[in-house]
Design a protein around this motif. Sequence first.
Motif, PDB file in Angstrom:
ATOM      1  N   THR A 553     -75.498  47.618  22.585  1.00 53.03           N
ATOM      2  CA  THR A 553     -75.540  48.703  23.635  1.00 53.03           C
ATOM      3  C   THR A 553     -76.905  49.450  22.818  1.00 53.03           C
ATOM      4  O   THR A 553     -76.841  49.903  21.936  1.00 53.03           O
ATOM      5  CB  THR A 553     -74.319  49.534  23.328  1.00 53.03           C
ATOM      6  OG1 THR A 553     -73.238  48.643  23.372  1.00 53.03           O
ATOM      7  CG2 THR A 553     -74.107  50.675  24.083  1.00 53.03           C
ATOM      8  N   ALA A 554     -77.415  50.003  23.772  1.00 54.71           N
ATOM      9  CA  ALA A 554     -78.907  50.586  23.623  1.00 54.71           C
ATOM     10  C   ALA A 554     -78.545  51.959  23.060  1.00 54.71           C
ATOM     11  O   ALA A 554     -79.062  52.217  22.128  1.00 54.71           O
ATOM     12  CB  ALA A 554     -79.686  50.664  24.625  1.00 54.71           C
ATOM     13  N   LYS A 555     -77.770  52.815  23.714  1.00 55.92           N
ATOM     14  CA  LYS A 555     -77.587  54.175  23.297  1.00 55.92           C
ATOM     15  C   LYS A 555     -75.989  54.274  23.041  1.00 55.92           C
ATOM     16  O   LYS A 555     -74.975  53.981  23.799  1.00 55.92           O
ATOM     17  CB  LYS A 555     -77.605  55.137  24.490  1.00 55.92           C
ATOM     18  CG  LYS A 555     -79.055  55.334  24.839  1.00 55.92           C
ATOM     19  CD  LYS A 555     -79.208  56.474  26.036  1.00 55.92           C
ATOM     20  CE  LYS A 555     -80.626  56.836  26.129  1.00 55.92           C
ATOM     21  NZ  LYS A 555     -80.869  57.792  27.026  1.00 55.92           N
ATOM     22  N   CYS A 556     -75.603  54.925  21.889  1.00 54.16           N
ATOM     23  CA  CYS A 556     -74.277  55.189  21.554  1.00 54.16           C
ATOM     24  C   CYS A 556     -74.249  56.317  20.818  1.00 54.16           C
ATOM     25  O   CYS A 556     -74.432  56.127  19.414  1.00 54.16           O
ATOM     26  CB  CYS A 556     -73.726  53.960  20.918  1.00 54.16           C
ATOM     27  SG  CYS A 556     -71.918  54.061  20.718  1.00 54.16           S
ATOM     28  N   TYR A 557     -73.912  57.495  21.378  1.00 54.51           N
ATOM     29  CA  TYR A 557     -73.864  58.649  20.556  1.00 54.51           C
ATOM     30  C   TYR A 557     -72.454  59.047  20.460  1.00 54.51           C
ATOM     31  O   TYR A 557     -71.327  58.635  21.019  1.00 54.51           O
ATOM     32  CB  TYR A 557     -74.909  59.866  21.138  1.00 54.51           C
ATOM     33  CG  TYR A 557     -76.202  59.202  20.951  1.00 54.51           C
ATOM     34  CD1 TYR A 557     -76.894  59.268  19.761  1.00 54.51           C
ATOM     35  CD2 TYR A 557     -77.049  58.812  21.884  1.00 54.51           C
ATOM     36  CE1 TYR A 557     -77.903  59.033  19.459  1.00 54.51           C
ATOM     37  CE2 TYR A 557     -78.184  58.130  21.814  1.00 54.51           C
ATOM     38  CZ  TYR A 557     -78.685  58.365  20.613  1.00 54.51           C
ATOM     39  OH  TYR A 557     -80.039  57.912  20.417  1.00 54.51           O
ATOM     40  N   GLY A 558     -72.147  60.540  20.080  1.00 56.60           N
ATOM     41  CA  GLY A 558     -70.771  60.923  19.964  1.00 56.60           C
ATOM     42  C   GLY A 558     -70.020  60.760  21.247  1.00 56.60           C
ATOM     43  O   GLY A 558     -68.888  60.717  21.238  1.00 56.60           O
ATOM     44  N   GLY A 559     -70.575  61.253  22.483  1.00 60.22           N
ATOM     45  CA  GLY A 559     -69.748  61.084  23.847  1.00 60.22           C
ATOM     46  C   GLY A 559     -69.602  59.984  24.134  1.00 60.22           C
ATOM     47  O   GLY A 559     -68.782  59.802  25.081  1.00 60.22           O
ATOM     48  N   ALA A 561     -68.314  57.403  22.227  1.00 64.63           N
ATOM     49  CA  ALA A 561     -67.467  56.656  21.125  1.00 64.63           C
ATOM     50  C   ALA A 561     -66.070  56.162  21.802  1.00 64.63           C
ATOM     51  O   ALA A 561     -65.976  55.279  21.818  1.00 64.63           O
ATOM     52  CB  ALA A 561     -67.183  57.595  20.102  1.00 64.63           C
ATOM     53  N   ARG A 563     -65.547  55.799  25.003  1.00 65.29           N
ATOM     54  CA  ARG A 563     -65.836  54.931  26.175  1.00 65.29           C
ATOM     55  C   ARG A 563     -66.134  53.360  25.752  1.00 65.29           C
ATOM     56  O   ARG A 563     -65.586  52.366  26.066  1.00 65.29           O
ATOM     57  CB  ARG A 563     -67.006  55.451  26.895  1.00 65.29           C
ATOM     58  CG  ARG A 563     -67.144  54.717  28.438  1.00 65.29           C
ATOM     59  CD  ARG A 563     -67.910  55.832  29.122  1.00 65.29           C
ATOM     60  NE  ARG A 563     -69.000  56.112  28.817  1.00 65.29           N
ATOM     61  CZ  ARG A 563     -70.415  55.727  29.082  1.00 65.29           C
ATOM     62  NH1 ARG A 563     -70.350  54.645  30.075  1.00 65.29           N
ATOM     63  NH2 ARG A 563     -71.402  55.987  28.523  1.00 65.29           N
ATOM     64  N   LYS A 564     -66.920  53.342  24.664  1.00 65.72           N
ATOM     65  CA  LYS A 564     -67.293  52.005  24.003  1.00 65.72           C
ATOM     66  C   LYS A 564     -66.113  51.527  23.228  1.00 65.72           C
ATOM     67  O   LYS A 564     -65.962  50.322  23.251  1.00 65.72           O
ATOM     68  CB  LYS A 564     -68.663  52.391  23.278  1.00 65.72           C
ATOM     69  CG  LYS A 564     -69.830  53.074  23.842  1.00 65.72           C
ATOM     70  CD  LYS A 564     -70.455  51.926  24.849  1.00 65.72           C
ATOM     71  CE  LYS A 564     -71.619  52.484  25.372  1.00 65.72           C
ATOM     72  NZ  LYS A 564     -71.867  51.920  26.897  1.00 65.72           N
TER      73      LYS A 564
END
Lengths: 599, 381
Positions: A553-559, A561, A563-564
């Motif tokens: 996954t290219a982008k994975c930030y606090g918001g 977590a 969903r992923k």
Amino acid sequence: MTDLKHIRNFSIVAHIDHGKSTLADRLIQETGTVKERDMQAQLLDSMDIERERGITIKANTVRIDYTADNGEAYVLNLIDTPGHVDFAYEVSRSMRAVEGSLLVVDSTQGVEAQTLANVYQAIDADHEIVPVLNKIDLPASDCDRVAEQIEDVIGIDATGAIQVSAKTGQGIHETLEAIVNELPAPQGDPDAPLKAMLVDSWYDAYLGVIVLIRVIDGKLKKGERIRMMHTDAVYPVDRIGVFRPQMEMIDELGPGEIGFLTASIKQVRDTRVGDTVTHEKKGTTDALPGFKPAQPVVFCGLFPVDNAEFEDLRDSIEKLALNDASFSSEMETSAALGFGFRCGFLGLLHLEVIRDRIEREYNIELITTAPSVIYHVYMKDGEKIELHNPADMPDLSKVDHLEEPRIKATILVPDEYLGDVLKLCQDRRGIQIDLTYAGSRAMVVYDLPLNEVVFDFYDRLKSVTKGYASFDYQMEGYREDNLVKMSILVNDEPVDALSTMVHRDRAEMRGRAMVEKLKDLIPRHMFKIPIQAAIGGKVIARETLSAMRKDVTAKCYGGDATRKKKLLEKQKAGKKKMRQFGKVDIPQEAFISALKMDS
Amino acid sequence: MPENWQEAGFGLYLHWPFCAAKCPYCDFNSHVSSSIDQDAWQAAYLSEIDRYAALTPGRVLDSVYFGGGTPSLMRPDVVSALLDRVASHWTLANDVEITLEANPTSIEAANFAGYRAGGVNRVSIGVQALNDEDLRRLGRMHSMEEAKQALILAKTTFERVNFDLIYARQDQSLDAWRAELTQALAMEPDHLSLYQLTIEPGTAFGDRFAAGGLHGLPGDDLSVDQFFLTQELCEKAGLPAYEVSNHAKPGQESRHNLVYWRGGDWIGIGPGAHGRLTLGGSRIGTETELNPLKWLANPAQNIRETLALDEQATEYLLMGLRLQEGIDLLRLRTRYGVTLKDSKIKDLLELSLIEIEGDILKTSREGRPVLNAILRELVPD
């Protein structure tokens, strides 16, 4: 008991979607058989699977009272028959139970394959046939063209074809009159010993087994003792009745009549379609001709996706078997798939119907393994083994020779598709027996190995002929051939559920096709996976599924977590549904899809 | 045991949901609106800051992050007021990081000085591509020249500057990306976020892709080659990867984002913002209303759920393994009570996809591009 002269028995022959069910509904409605408020669409197709697939699996029947324009009261019995090659025997029995057919053709479409297969069944049964052109309310309707086509293709007179719109009700009255005036009354002797045909039977939770019969000669009354001539079982008759289409009890059925009986019969298995029902004492000694015991010809393994559901599967199979004499099962264990059942079916549609019913009615997810036929294995020590499952193939060094079942296949096809059909039959190791023409249609007869047909032959035939071929077959006994067991190895581990029997000369081709298919069906893993087809220890085809290179996954930030995390859980659940072979996950659909041949 | 915020940091995220235009690849919670009552938004943010401050007394705040949307559309005085309120509630860490995401149009760059005056010390600029044709295809409103000017201005205005690029774009060859990244590194940023273009459902690109459009996207092989090239060039330039898509000079890593990846605590304020807070010994996940106007009408109404230990462990693995520094198996055992399966670890070690040193487990160079597959193996059922 109704006077023979005032009985008309008929079936409706039609292609899917040509309006058979709507027409039946209209006939029932027009005659007031069902009150307006009780009407629901497609009264006769009771199972969900029947409604969805537009096929009829069990014969349904309805008795209609009709006072004709001549002022006389008639009893019309409609039998709605199954329409698939798997149930060809059942269809032939239903057809023998009536004297005429309505041939319903969509006047916007014309004659199609399924119409042909069934209309020939009707002709075989010496039916009087009344052509009905349906859907005349639609702008695309072209009655002249379709009538001409019926004459050309089927070879029956369509000048008097009735023009109907089952939707608006136009032509329904004319259809009822045609049934009375054009179809023959049944014949039979009310004073002769009882002779009735067992047309179909099914299980009812309240009444036990319900047996649909057509009385040929004699009379059957409530309380009498009957004998099934082939099974030789004797039962006291509890109830006699007719369908309107709901059950209505009556006291007696006479010659020409169609109705049902119940007799404390516990299992549908005890009643055989085509059997002759007579009285225990002073019964007839002449059984009706044409009886065949149901014999499964296609076998496959059914395994629960979740091994914990094995007992539920056992339960569902036992229940379904009670209601289906043609379905057999025995327990099977597979190294790869765990505990399951090896089941026998009349054909592939039958297989699919049973599988769907287990999945839907009992809510068990299934893995279905490759369908197979019964091989006769002759051992060097003289023993003969019936091989239902390629995984059980004995050690080749001990085998003298193998025999496989053959069929005689009859295919009717418009001549523009003949070349493709001949090629298909040749590709499936067929031997041509006959080729004749009827107008612009060819009839080809082939001797084919059943194992080349059970799997996807019918699908391929439909696809190469755009649905314009009809197909029927009968078993032709066993013949020796050079057959071998082909194993499939995934990541160097044999996958027993993918083993198949193949002809030695086609093994390379089949093996190549299978490993190529599996390469597409198995998802990439983090390592490369060799996929091989082998006979004994010899590899005959090989593909390599290369390792997955990218899944991040290219982008994975606090918001992200939450969903992923959910996505990961979903992926893990999907992975769990696959079957593990060593370190490789194989999706369930691969067990069937790998065998489908595209050409 | 120290709490998560003490061990892995404590941050505050503020979501500004508005953009001047919606980019075709973006699946973030962003909206285009012609009239925004910034005073009303300020009041809502302030009330939420007050509410969270009451829940987390005595903490040291490591970071504040204005994300979006396009927070560079916020008036500088609004940003300033929010930061004043933050400073009145919490003790700020000595090296507190205050980041604002900005687009490099000239109008937005004009606000830089105002943000700096209000307390912002780091900007993250959405450059995305270094040629006008590709900027247009990505639906960006700025030109290459504007981006350059904005970067120069940002460097003189703020202590720290990051910019984003999107690569593995349509028709982008390995050499084209090499040239572009080389050019980017020549601008001497202290931090770079380099994202491979991902086609997300529900975006304009997603729709076009589903309809069979959007040609020229790289296959797995090319995108992995581009990924490895990115690692190599950035490392040579002194900005090694510290996370899957993030590169920084040592010490210039985004402290805010490290809070997420290391499993710290953060407050999420604004429409659709998520938070994770350790309160009274429990780990709470918070999630707010997505719709901006609904959120504005009732900012305090949010979903709160207590995360079970196994969920916390999953998040720790999911987020932590993105970092080059990896995760701590000891923390996994002691804090979450989770031990990974030896057989899975052995398989992954054999495939050289992970490395283990003491209690630290991290992905290898080969493992990084297949992290999702590694997670599917490692995360317990």
